[in-house]
Structures are given as structure tokens and as C-alpha cells.
Motif scaffolding. Structure first.
Motif, PDB file in Angstrom:
ATOM      1  N   THR A  60      36.443  40.057  65.529  1.00 54.43           N
ATOM      2  CA  THR A  60      37.612  40.374  66.352  1.00 54.43           C
ATOM      3  C   THR A  60      38.676  41.010  65.468  1.00 54.43           C
ATOM      4  OG1 THR A  60      37.154  38.501  67.813  1.00 54.43           O
ATOM      5  CG2 THR A  60      39.382  39.434  67.870  1.00 54.43           C
ATOM      6  N   VAL A  61      39.168  42.188  65.868  1.00 57.75           N
ATOM      7  CA  VAL A  61      40.205  42.877  65.112  1.00 57.75           C
ATOM      8  C   VAL A  61      41.554  42.274  65.491  1.00 57.75           C
ATOM      9  CG1 VAL A  61      41.347  45.078  64.668  1.00 57.75           C
ATOM     10  CG2 VAL A  61      38.864  44.999  64.962  1.00 57.75           C
ATOM     11  N   LEU A  62      42.271  41.784  64.494  1.00 55.85           N
ATOM     12  CA  LEU A  62      43.568  41.157  64.719  1.00 55.85           C
ATOM     13  C   LEU A  62      44.728  42.124  64.525  1.00 55.85           C
ATOM     14  CD1 LEU A  62      42.899  37.809  62.800  1.00 55.85           C
ATOM     15  CD2 LEU A  62      42.570  38.287  65.243  1.00 55.85           C
ATOM     16  N   GLY A  63      44.545  43.139  63.714  1.00 52.92           N
ATOM     17  CA  GLY A  63      45.631  44.080  63.467  1.00 52.92           C
ATOM     18  C   GLY A  63      45.219  45.113  62.441  1.00 52.92           C
ATOM     19  N   VAL A  64      45.943  46.236  62.423  1.00 55.25           N
ATOM     20  CA  VAL A  64      45.671  47.334  61.504  1.00 55.25           C
ATOM     21  C   VAL A  64      46.990  47.730  60.846  1.00 55.25           C
ATOM     22  CG1 VAL A  64      44.768  49.666  61.224  1.00 55.25           C
ATOM     23  CG2 VAL A  64      43.774  48.145  62.951  1.00 55.25           C
ATOM     24  N   GLU A  65      46.955  47.899  59.527  1.00 65.67           N
ATOM     25  CA  GLU A  65      48.160  48.252  58.774  1.00 65.67           C
ATOM     26  C   GLU A  65      47.849  49.434  57.856  1.00 65.67           C
ATOM     27  OE1 GLU A  65      49.464  45.207  56.175  1.00 65.67           O
ATOM     28  OE2 GLU A  65      51.388  46.156  55.725  1.00 65.67           O
ATOM     29  N   VAL A  66      48.762  50.414  57.838  1.00 63.53           N
ATOM     30  CA  VAL A  66      48.623  51.582  56.964  1.00 63.53           C
ATOM     31  C   VAL A  66      49.766  51.548  55.962  1.00 63.53           C
ATOM     32  CG1 VAL A  66      48.445  54.088  56.829  1.00 63.53           C
ATOM     33  CG2 VAL A  66      47.610  52.902  58.851  1.00 63.53           C
ATOM     34  N   THR A  67      49.427  51.597  54.683  1.00 58.95           N
ATOM     35  CA  THR A  67      50.441  51.576  53.630  1.00 58.95           C
ATOM     36  C   THR A  67      50.150  52.686  52.623  1.00 58.95           C
ATOM     37  OG1 THR A  67      49.145  49.969  52.382  1.00 58.95           O
ATOM     38  CG2 THR A  67      50.850  49.100  53.847  1.00 58.95           C
ATOM     39  N   THR A  68      51.151  52.968  51.798  1.00 60.86           N
ATOM     40  CA  THR A  68      51.002  53.969  50.738  1.00 60.86           C
ATOM     41  C   THR A  68      50.513  53.281  49.480  1.00 60.86           C
ATOM     42  OG1 THR A  68      52.771  55.303  51.673  1.00 60.86           O
ATOM     43  CG2 THR A  68      52.192  55.728  49.389  1.00 60.86           C
ATOM     44  N   TRP A  69      49.563  53.906  48.831  1.00 62.27           N
ATOM     45  CA  TRP A  69      48.933  53.328  47.651  1.00 62.27           C
ATOM     46  C   TRP A  69      49.076  54.307  46.503  1.00 62.27           C
ATOM     47  CZ3 TRP A  69      43.333  54.192  46.131  1.00 62.27           C
ATOM     48  CH2 TRP A  69      43.001  53.425  45.005  1.00 62.27           C
ATOM     49  N   ARG A  70      49.678  53.856  45.428  1.00 60.95           N
ATOM     50  CA  ARG A  70      49.842  54.700  44.256  1.00 60.95           C
ATOM     51  C   ARG A  70      48.617  54.547  43.358  1.00 60.95           C
ATOM     52  NH1 ARG A  70      53.759  57.563  42.223  1.00 60.95           N
ATOM     53  NH2 ARG A  70      55.205  56.777  43.786  1.00 60.95           N
ATOM     54  N   GLN A  71      47.890  55.638  43.239  1.00 60.81           N
ATOM     55  CA  GLN A  71      46.642  55.622  42.469  1.00 60.81           C
ATOM     56  C   GLN A  71      46.916  56.105  41.050  1.00 60.81           C
ATOM     57  OE1 GLN A  71      43.660  58.275  43.947  1.00 60.81           O
ATOM     58  NE2 GLN A  71      41.969  56.999  43.261  1.00 60.81           N
TER      59      GLN A  71
END
Length: 531
Positions: A60-71
Motif C-alpha cells: 500500500t502506497v502511503l505517500g510520495v515525496e520529491v526532494t533535491t539531492w546534491r550529488q
């Protein structure tokens, strides 16, 4: 809640005219409980509101979050090696330049020394203090040193050429890696919160990105009475992520200079009005068409060609895309998976090759230019709606025009200009002109008659469409009356445009007589007249 990172490579891309939808898939085994599943890196410019998560598994999908990632900055060993080699080549080139300068100065010194020694030896020979053999020995020594110096300079020049070519190759390789490394500094990551029942999760992630596009282009090749339309799709992208070989689809959906026959403009006549002055009418402009293909003989057969009895070899075939027709758009899938890097370079896929019937005729507007344009009228008998795009027009093997297709729907006809055909000769002459005053009243008349002759010097029958026009009055004091139209025009408009269609056999000629008169009321000066 445990954190899990999975690999979800790109498995499919649907490219629109101004963006793309990317599909990624990945799998992992999840124990019972809540988890945070992380997918990274993703392109920084993905549209966050377009992100969709799906897949299969007892999860069951509870939530989706998009963040910025410094590589971290790329530590690619190949790039470091290329940069090191670039520095080495630059140092070697500097050493070659220094050595060449030394050899140049050495040659100049030897030359000056020989010049000064020549006078000294001449005086010594005259006084008997030196023998001729001494002079010969010195001359041989100088010549040998100069020859050695020139040989070394030639070797340095060859070395400089080799180093320059290698340096250029290294710089090209470095430039090719720039587009791959730069977007990796800042990226996006997606974290999906799920509740699992000790199950295998097959996760599918889709999102839209800008910086991607596909554009249609065409090759239009006329052979006899058939127009072969080869439809290409040019795909390019700078989204920040390379697309590997995957299922690539081109969609016509929109989520968000040319050649032609001269056109007539209305010919108005009016009275002269001193205040305010009438603006001068600019003549209608038209694009110059390229010359027609020169009628040359067929190329001679190459040496070693197959004998006449051998069966003809089949033409090379092109793989074309499969199509899925929707309600308002179509989606095309190229015949094989392709990779599209994120460096802006274009990948060309053949979408379709269409054989369409064409009807040939000639069009001339002698009031503008005494020349006949070869025209092909082509009907789209396919089920494809061709999108606007640039097109290269070929008449047989000869390139004759660059044009731009408009949207071309199934069943619709379009006209293509194939250049000026000098074998159809056109001439427009003023046959008669008279200015008279009526016997009653003060009405003045101007009467003219033109003769248009068309000659067909092609080896086959030709249909020639002739366009001309009568002037149109803008004032009741200026009256235009036609006097001669022989033969009668096939078409005419309210703006005075006339169209004739002449059917001429090989070597035949045709003539059109067009006459009219203009009646002017008392005191009216005519404006807009042209011969």
C-alpha cells in the motif's frame, strides 16, 4: 520505518513535441511493515505534479515525496585521464615550438657566419694564405649543418601536426562527457512510503520532464506520377538524464521559408485624392523558386555491372514505426529500441514511407513574371495526419526546393512547387491602348488589351494554369468594364482575379486575349494604374 534504495532504470520514454514522459521500473523484496523506498538520481527538472507511482505487489502506497539531492562531483577515471593527457599534449606542443624557434635561430646564425666567412676566405685565397680545399671543406660543413637544421625543422613540423590532431581528439572526447557530468551535481530523488505484507514489490514510476522534443521532417521525392513521402522524427533532449536503449514512442499529442507560386493581390483603381495622400500600393512579393532539374542523360552503367539477363535487385527498405491511433492524436513506436543522450544531439527515426498519387501541371502569373512553375498536386491517401515541418523536395534524384509542410490530413490535397520549367514559354504583351473622350459629356476612357501566349516545348502534353487580373474600382466615378476575354476564364473572383487552364500538346501553343476599359468622370484623375 526502514529505508530501502532500489535501482529503477529508464525502460520507456514517450516524447511529445515539447516534453517527454519517462517510465522507470525497479524491484525489491520488502519485509512486513512500513518502508521508505528511495529512487535516485532523477532529473532536477521533472514536473513534480506529474509524478505517478504504480506497480504490482501486496503493498500500500502511503505517500510520495520529491526532494533535491546534491550529488558528489563526478570522479570518472576516464575524464581525469583525458584531462591529464590534454595537459601533457599542451606541454609537448610548447616544447616543439621552442625547439623550432631554436632551429630557426641556428639556421640564421649559420647563414650569417657563412656570409662573413665568404669574404674572409676570398681575401685569404687572393693572398695565398688559404688553399681552395680549405674553402670547399668549410662550404661542405656549412651546407651539412644547414641541411641537418632543415631536416630537424621538418621533423618538428610533423610532430606538431600529430600533437595538434591528438589534442583536438582529446578535446572532442572531453566535450562529449560534459553533458553527462554536469547535470549530476544537483538531482532530484523520490521517496515512496509504503506498507508491505512481506512481498515482492515491482515499482513503476512515471513523470514528465521539459527539455525534450521531437520534430517532424520530410523527404518528398517525385518519380513519374507518384510522390514518395518519407516522414522522419528528429528526437533530442537536454533533460539531465541519458535515455538508454528502451521503448521510445513519439506522440503527436500536445500536452501544452518556402517556395511557392506567386499570389495575385487585388488591383484597385481610384480617383486621385490630394488630401490625405493615398499610400503607394506595394506589389505583392513572391519567393524565387530554384531552377528545374536539367534534363540530362541517364548515368552510364558502372563497369562490372550485372548482365541484362540478371534479375533486378530489390530496393533498400526502411524500417518504419508502428502506429497507435487515438481519438485526437497518434503514437508512433520506432522499429527498434534506441538510446538518446542528454547532450542535445538529434536521433532520427523513420516514422512512415508513403506512396501518394501526384498530378502535375504548370502555373504562370505573367503579370508578375513571364515564367511557368511546375506544380505537383498531391493527395494524402494514407491514414496518417502529417504534422507541420520542413521538407526537402526532390524531382527524381535532383533536389529542387526546400519548403515547409503544413498540417496535412488524410484525404487532403496539397500543392508543391517544383521550380521554374523553362520548356514552357510564356509572354504577355500590351496589344492595344487608347485614351479617348466621349462625344457627350466629359467622360474619359482608357482602353487596353493584352495578349498572353503560352508555348509547350516539353515532350508530353501539359496543362498550364494562367492567372491574371482585372482592376477593381473603389470609387463610383471610376468604372471598369471588361471588353475582351477570349477564351472565357475558367474561374474568376470578385476581386478581379482570372484563371484560365490551357491543355497543350507537345509543341503546341495557346493564346489568351484580355481587354478592358476604364471610364472616368469629369475632373477625376486616375490613381493605381499600371501597364
Amino acid at each position: 520505518m526502514s529505508a530501502v534504495e532500489i535501482e529503477a532504470p529508464v525502460v520507456g520514454v514517450t516524447v511529445y513535441p515539447d516534453r517527454a514522459r519517462v517510465t522507470r521500473r525497479g524491484s525489491t523484496r520488502l519485509a512486513a511493515g512500513e518502508h521508505r523506498v528511495r529512487i535516485a538520481p532523477l532529473p532536477l527538472g521533472l514536473r513534480r505534479d506529474s509524478l505517478r507511482v504504480g506497480g504490482r505487489g501486496a503493498v500500500t502506497v502511503l505517500g510520495v515525496e520529491v526532494t533535491t539531492w546534491r550529488q558528489a562531483r563526478s570522479t570518472d577515471g576516464q575524464v581525469r585521464e583525458l584531462e591529464r593527457r590534454k595537459r601533457e599534449l599542451a606541454d609537448e606542443l610548447a616544447e616543439v615550438d621552442d625547439a623550432d624557434e631554436v632551429e630557426t635561430q641556428r639556421g640564421q646564425f649559420i647563414g650569417q657566419l657563412a656570409e662573413r666567412a665568404g669574404g674572409t676566405y676570398a681575401r685569404a685565397l687572393a693572398s695565398g694564405k688559404a688553399a681552395p680545399t680549405d674553402v670547399a671543406t668549410f662550404a661542405d660543413s656549412v651546407a651539412g649543418q644547414l641541411a641537418d637544421s632543415q631536416s630537424r625543422r621538418r621533423g618538428l613540423a610533423r610532430r606538431r601536426t600529430d600533437l595538434t590532431e591528438e589534442l583536438a581528439a582529446v578535446e572532442r572526447q572531453l566535450k562529449a562527457t560534459d553533458g553527462k557530468r554536469e547535470p549530476d551535481r544537483l538531482a532530484a530523488e523520490v521517496t515512496v512510503a509504503v506498507d508491505a505484507d512481506d512481498a515482492e514489490l515491482d515499482l513503476e514510476l512515471t513523470y514528465l520532464v521539459d527539455g525534450a522534443r521531437w520534430q517532424p521532417s520530410y523527404d518528398l521525392r517525385l518519380v513519374d506520377d507518384t510522390m514518395t513521402v518519407t516522414w522522419f522524427g528528429l528526437v533530442s533532449q537536454e533533460t539531465g538524464e541519458d535515455w538508454p536503449e528502451c521503448v521510445l514512442q513519439l506522440s503527436t499529442a500536445r500536452p501544452a521559408a518556402a517556395t511557392g507560386v506567386p499570389e495575385l493581390s487585388p488591383w484597385y483603381l481610384d480617383r486621385v485624392r490630394p488630401a490625405p495622400p493615398m499610400p503607394a500600393m506595394a506589389p505583392a512579393s513572391f519567393g524565387a523558386l530554384p531552377p528545374p532539374p536539367s534534363p540530362g542523360a541517364a548515368p552510364a552503367a558502372a563497369a562490372g555491372a550485372a548482365p541484362r539477363s540478371a534479375p533486378p535487385r530489390p530496393k533498400v527498405r526502411e524500417s518504419v514505426a508502428t502506429v497507435e491511433q487515438g481519438v485526437t492524436a497518434a503514437t508512433y513506436r520506432p522499429a527498434r529500441p534506441v538510446a538518446v543522450p542528454a547532450d542535445g544531439s538529434a536521433y532520427r527515426a523513420t516514422i512512415a514511407v508513403l506512396e501518394l498519387p501526384a498530378r502535375l501541371d504548370h502555373v504562370t502569373v505573367p503579370v508578375r513574371a513571364a515564367e511557368a512553375h511546375l506544380r505537383a498536386t498531391v493527395r494524402n491517401t494514407s491514414a496518417h495526419t502529417l504534422l507541420p515541418g520542413p521538407a526537402a523536395v526532390f524531382h527524381g534524384a535532383d533536389f529542387v526546393a526546400a519548403t515547409r509542410l503544413k498540417t496535412w490530413a488524410p484525404g487532403e490535397e496539397t500543392e508543391l512547387a517544383l521550380g521554374v520549367d523553362d520548356r514552357v514559354r510564356v509572354e504577355r504583351k500590351l496589344g492595344r491602348r487608347a485614351d479617348t473622350r466621349a462625344t457627350l459629356g466629359s467622360t474619359r476612357r482608357r482602353e487596353v488589351e493584352y495578349r498572353i501566349s503560352v508555348a509547350n516545348h516539353t515532350p508530353q502534353a501539359a496543362t498550364v494554369e494562367v492567372r491574371d487580373q482585372l482592376p477593381v474600382s473603389r470609387d463610383e466615378a471610376v468604372v471598369v468594364r471588361e471588353s475582351t476575354l477570349v477564351p472565357p476564364p475558367a474561374e474568376r473572383t470578385e476581386l478581379g482575379e482570372l484563371t484560365w487552364r490551357l491543355r497543350l500538346g507537345p509543341g503546341e501553343s495557346g493564346e489568351i486575349a484580355m481587354g478592358f476599359r476604364v471610364e472616368l468622370a469629369k475632373g477625376v484623375e486616375l490613381a493605381g494604374w499600371r501597364e
